[in-house]
Design a protein around this motif. Structure first.
Motif, PDB file in Angstrom:
ATOM      1  N   ARG A 106       0.839  -1.173  -0.037  1.00 37.22           N
ATOM      2  CA  ARG A 106      -0.120  -0.026  -0.212  1.00 37.22           C
ATOM      3  C   ARG A 106       0.886   1.225   0.093  1.00 37.22           C
ATOM      4  O   ARG A 106       0.312   2.472   0.058  1.00 37.22           O
ATOM      5  CB  ARG A 106      -0.905  -0.198   1.212  1.00 37.22           C
ATOM      6  CG  ARG A 106      -1.990  -1.189   1.385  1.00 37.22           C
ATOM      7  CD  ARG A 106      -2.848  -1.040   2.371  1.00 37.22           C
ATOM      8  NE  ARG A 106      -3.890  -2.183   2.427  1.00 37.22           N
ATOM      9  CZ  ARG A 106      -3.634  -2.951   3.502  1.00 37.22           C
ATOM     10  NH1 ARG A 106      -2.813  -2.954   4.608  1.00 37.22           N
ATOM     11  NH2 ARG A 106      -4.321  -4.232   3.817  1.00 37.22           N
ATOM     12  N   GLY A 107       2.054   1.013  -0.037  1.00 38.64           N
ATOM     13  CA  GLY A 107       3.002   2.052  -0.141  1.00 38.64           C
ATOM     14  C   GLY A 107       3.640   2.749   1.074  1.00 38.64           C
ATOM     15  O   GLY A 107       4.398   3.805   1.054  1.00 38.64           O
ATOM     16  N   ARG A 108       3.636   2.085   2.244  1.00 34.52           N
ATOM     17  CA  ARG A 108       3.992   2.445   3.475  1.00 34.52           C
ATOM     18  C   ARG A 108       5.544   2.226   3.593  1.00 34.52           C
ATOM     19  O   ARG A 108       6.054   1.110   2.850  1.00 34.52           O
ATOM     20  CB  ARG A 108       3.417   1.908   4.404  1.00 34.52           C
ATOM     21  CG  ARG A 108       1.783   2.650   4.781  1.00 34.52           C
ATOM     22  CD  ARG A 108       1.030   1.844   5.809  1.00 34.52           C
ATOM     23  NE  ARG A 108       1.672   2.194   7.126  1.00 34.52           N
ATOM     24  CZ  ARG A 108       0.984   1.718   8.251  1.00 34.52           C
ATOM     25  NH1 ARG A 108      -0.166   0.873   8.266  1.00 34.52           N
ATOM     26  NH2 ARG A 108       1.343   2.003   9.488  1.00 34.52           N
ATOM     27  N   ALA A 109       6.225   2.830   4.513  1.00 32.63           N
ATOM     28  CA  ALA A 109       7.814   2.557   4.399  1.00 32.63           C
ATOM     29  C   ALA A 109       8.104   1.199   5.028  1.00 32.63           C
ATOM     30  O   ALA A 109       7.422   0.720   5.816  1.00 32.63           O
ATOM     31  CB  ALA A 109       8.477   3.720   5.184  1.00 32.63           C
ATOM     32  N   ALA A 110       9.167   0.851   4.686  1.00 28.55           N
ATOM     33  CA  ALA A 110       9.808  -0.690   5.326  1.00 28.55           C
ATOM     34  C   ALA A 110      10.085  -0.307   6.720  1.00 28.55           C
ATOM     35  O   ALA A 110      10.459   0.648   7.305  1.00 28.55           O
ATOM     36  CB  ALA A 110      10.923  -0.914   4.748  1.00 28.55           C
ATOM     37  N   THR A 111       9.611  -1.341   7.569  1.00 29.90           N
ATOM     38  CA  THR A 111       9.818  -1.432   8.843  1.00 29.90           C
ATOM     39  C   THR A 111      10.478  -2.733   9.456  1.00 29.90           C
ATOM     40  O   THR A 111      10.247  -3.649   8.651  1.00 29.90           O
ATOM     41  CB  THR A 111       8.716  -0.911   9.683  1.00 29.90           C
ATOM     42  OG1 THR A 111       7.697  -1.783   9.413  1.00 29.90           O
ATOM     43  CG2 THR A 111       7.932   0.339   9.362  1.00 29.90           C
ATOM     44  N   PRO A 112      10.815  -3.016  10.520  1.00 25.55           N
ATOM     45  CA  PRO A 112      11.209  -4.399  11.043  1.00 25.55           C
ATOM     46  C   PRO A 112       9.988  -5.284  11.064  1.00 25.55           C
ATOM     47  O   PRO A 112      10.014  -6.275  10.637  1.00 25.55           O
ATOM     48  CB  PRO A 112      11.636  -4.106  12.625  1.00 25.55           C
ATOM     49  CG  PRO A 112      12.252  -2.821  12.560  1.00 25.55           C
ATOM     50  CD  PRO A 112      11.285  -2.028  11.439  1.00 25.55           C
ATOM     51  N   ALA A 113       8.788  -4.570  11.428  1.00 29.90           N
ATOM     52  CA  ALA A 113       7.295  -5.394  11.235  1.00 29.90           C
ATOM     53  C   ALA A 113       7.056  -5.861   9.805  1.00 29.90           C
ATOM     54  O   ALA A 113       6.641  -7.002   9.829  1.00 29.90           O
ATOM     55  CB  ALA A 113       6.182  -4.390  11.918  1.00 29.90           C
ATOM     56  N   ALA A 114       7.334  -5.118   8.915  1.00 22.70           N
ATOM     57  CA  ALA A 114       7.266  -5.779   7.474  1.00 22.70           C
ATOM     58  C   ALA A 114       8.209  -6.899   7.454  1.00 22.70           C
ATOM     59  O   ALA A 114       7.838  -7.813   6.670  1.00 22.70           O
ATOM     60  CB  ALA A 114       7.588  -4.659   6.605  1.00 22.70           C
ATOM     61  N   ASP A 115       9.441  -6.966   7.787  1.00 24.97           N
ATOM     62  CA  ASP A 115      10.257  -8.089   7.595  1.00 24.97           C
ATOM     63  C   ASP A 115       9.643  -9.289   8.326  1.00 24.97           C
ATOM     64  O   ASP A 115       9.804 -10.264   7.698  1.00 24.97           O
ATOM     65  CB  ASP A 115      11.646  -7.508   8.168  1.00 24.97           C
ATOM     66  CG  ASP A 115      12.486  -7.238   7.139  1.00 24.97           C
ATOM     67  OD1 ASP A 115      12.102  -7.072   5.844  1.00 24.97           O
ATOM     68  OD2 ASP A 115      13.625  -6.724   7.688  1.00 24.97           O
ATOM     69  N   LEU A 116       8.993  -8.780   9.357  1.00 24.82           N
ATOM     70  CA  LEU A 116       8.625 -10.105  10.167  1.00 24.82           C
ATOM     71  C   LEU A 116       7.195 -10.657   9.616  1.00 24.82           C
ATOM     72  O   LEU A 116       7.173 -11.680   9.629  1.00 24.82           O
ATOM     73  CB  LEU A 116       8.012  -9.537  11.553  1.00 24.82           C
ATOM     74  CG  LEU A 116       9.305  -9.239  12.727  1.00 24.82           C
ATOM     75  CD1 LEU A 116       8.723  -8.639  13.810  1.00 24.82           C
ATOM     76  CD2 LEU A 116       9.832 -10.425  12.925  1.00 24.82           C
ATOM     77  N   TRP A 117       6.369  -9.730   8.786  1.00 23.55           N
ATOM     78  CA  TRP A 117       5.369 -10.297   8.112  1.00 23.55           C
ATOM     79  C   TRP A 117       6.043 -11.412   6.907  1.00 23.55           C
ATOM     80  O   TRP A 117       5.398 -12.474   6.672  1.00 23.55           O
ATOM     81  CB  TRP A 117       4.466  -9.113   7.387  1.00 23.55           C
ATOM     82  CG  TRP A 117       3.139  -9.693   6.906  1.00 23.55           C
ATOM     83  CD1 TRP A 117       2.105  -9.534   7.370  1.00 23.55           C
ATOM     84  CD2 TRP A 117       3.121 -10.422   5.633  1.00 23.55           C
ATOM     85  NE1 TRP A 117       1.073 -10.198   6.662  1.00 23.55           N
ATOM     86  CE2 TRP A 117       1.625 -10.800   5.443  1.00 23.55           C
ATOM     87  CE3 TRP A 117       3.869 -10.868   4.470  1.00 23.55           C
ATOM     88  CZ2 TRP A 117       1.072 -11.329   4.184  1.00 23.55           C
ATOM     89  CZ3 TRP A 117       3.371 -11.427   3.491  1.00 23.55           C
ATOM     90  CH2 TRP A 117       2.009 -11.666   3.278  1.00 23.55           C
ATOM     91  N   SER A 118       6.929 -10.888   6.434  1.00 25.05           N
ATOM     92  CA  SER A 118       7.691 -11.820   5.398  1.00 25.05           C
ATOM     93  C   SER A 118       8.016 -12.996   5.619  1.00 25.05           C
ATOM     94  O   SER A 118       8.010 -14.017   5.195  1.00 25.05           O
ATOM     95  CB  SER A 118       8.625 -10.699   4.672  1.00 25.05           C
ATOM     96  OG  SER A 118       8.198  -9.764   3.974  1.00 25.05           O
ATOM     97  N   PHE A 119       8.688 -12.781   6.903  1.00 23.73           N
ATOM     98  CA  PHE A 119       8.946 -13.998   7.381  1.00 23.73           C
ATOM     99  C   PHE A 119       8.099 -14.944   7.884  1.00 23.73           C
ATOM    100  O   PHE A 119       8.287 -16.296   7.824  1.00 23.73           O
ATOM    101  CB  PHE A 119       9.810 -13.727   9.030  1.00 23.73           C
ATOM    102  CG  PHE A 119      10.236 -14.732   9.994  1.00 23.73           C
ATOM    103  CD1 PHE A 119      11.227 -15.643   9.923  1.00 23.73           C
ATOM    104  CD2 PHE A 119       9.414 -14.888  11.219  1.00 23.73           C
ATOM    105  CE1 PHE A 119      11.341 -16.453  10.601  1.00 23.73           C
ATOM    106  CE2 PHE A 119       9.585 -15.649  12.126  1.00 23.73           C
ATOM    107  CZ  PHE A 119      10.512 -16.870  11.909  1.00 23.73           C
TER     108      PHE A 119
END
Length: 296
Positions: free
Chosen positions: A190-203
């Motif tokens: 949706r265009g929001r910035a990368a964060t550690p939480a985004a890496d965790l979703w991918s994990f």
């Protein structure tokens, strides 16, 4: 540079290319030999994207520097080790450790899916490396089954080509070309910035793939279609068993509601304990695979 050229001279005066190992979206991976330290290494040859005006050498240079600097500042068994960065013959070359490994994608495609204790063990190790990266200010931004390597005794996160260091302009709101959309967090689509939480979703999406044999959302279709699909929760897994608690916590669409890396590590260690698999405390990497590794 072709194989023939690699056989007639050394890169950087020390690296002898021997054979190509594979290709990804940004270049060719070579098996090579470091004549100075007398060890085998892997070398990624970064190939520039071509624009209307020709090869985009500056973008290739930025990407290579970003990957080398991101991985190079990390030292952890679950993170690929980078040894050197060269610019020669109009190309950039990243020298890294050579691993005899299968990717998680290849392994699951071969076996169908992994047992719960294997998926939990892989997740526990991978999460240890991811926590180390985040602690060093490095966001991976493209965790997917194709860049998770499985050796006889290690789980290794590779391909930091679109990683971002905290505070760098590269940590933008744009999803980079080459990302695996099915493993990209909903807020990133949706265009929001990368964060550690985004890496965790991918994990979490990779864990889902490991235990179910498929991604939590369709792996084909445009980003727009995929973004629409991600407005709904993933279909509950049929094979995850106790792993569902971890998956549900990691795959929440709201990043603020996701479990933290520490919480996920504790949940995974408890699952492994109940499965009879001994691991180190959640803040430390375990020493080795349980008996009978599937990579043998």
């Amino acid at each position: 540079m072709g194989t023939g050229t690699g056989k007639t001279r050394l890169l950087g005066g020390r690296y002898q290319l021997t054979s190509p190992m594979g290709r990804d979206g940004v270049g060719i991976m070579w098996r090579a030999h470091d004549s100075r330290l007398r060890r085998n290494v892997a070398i990624k040859e970064i190939q520039p994207h071509f624009r209307d005006h020709g090869a985009d050498l500056e973008e290739a240079r930025r990407r290579a520097l970003r990957e080398a600097r991101s991985a190079g500042r990390l030292s952890h068994p679950a993170v690929i080790s980078v040894h050197d960065l060269l610019e020669e013959g109009g190309r950039l070359w990243i020298v890294m450790e050579l691993l005899e490994a299968l990717t998680l994608k290849e392994t699951v495609r071969h076996l169908g899916h992994l047992p719960v204790h294997w998926a939990a063990w892989i997740g526990f190790q991978l999460l240890s490396g991811l926590r180390h990266a985040h602690g060093a200010g490095v966001l991976h931004r493209d965790i997917n089954p194709g860049n998770i390597l499985l050796t006889g005794d290690r789980v290794v996160l590779s391909d930091f080509g679109i990683a971002a260091l905290s505070g760098e302009a590269s940590a933008s709101t744009t999803v980079p070309i080459g990302c695996a959309p099915a493993y990209t967090a909903p807020e990133r689509l949706r265009g929001r910035a990368a964060t550690p939480a985004a890496d965790l979703w991918s994990f979490g999406a990779c864990l889902y793939f490991a235990v179910e044999g498929r991604s939590p959302y369709p792996e084909s279709g445009s980003l727009a279609v995929l973004s629409t699909a991600m407005s709904r929760n993933p279909e509950p897994p049929a094979k995850a068993g106790p792993l569902w608690t971890v998956l549900e916590g990691l795959l929440r669409r709201d990043p603020a509601a996701r479990v933290s890396a520490g919480q996920a590590a504790r949940l995974l260690s408890e699952i492994l304990r109940l499965e009879g698999v001994a691991v180190a405390p959640p803040q430390l990497p375990a020493a080795r695979f349980p008996a009978g590794p599937f990579t043998s």
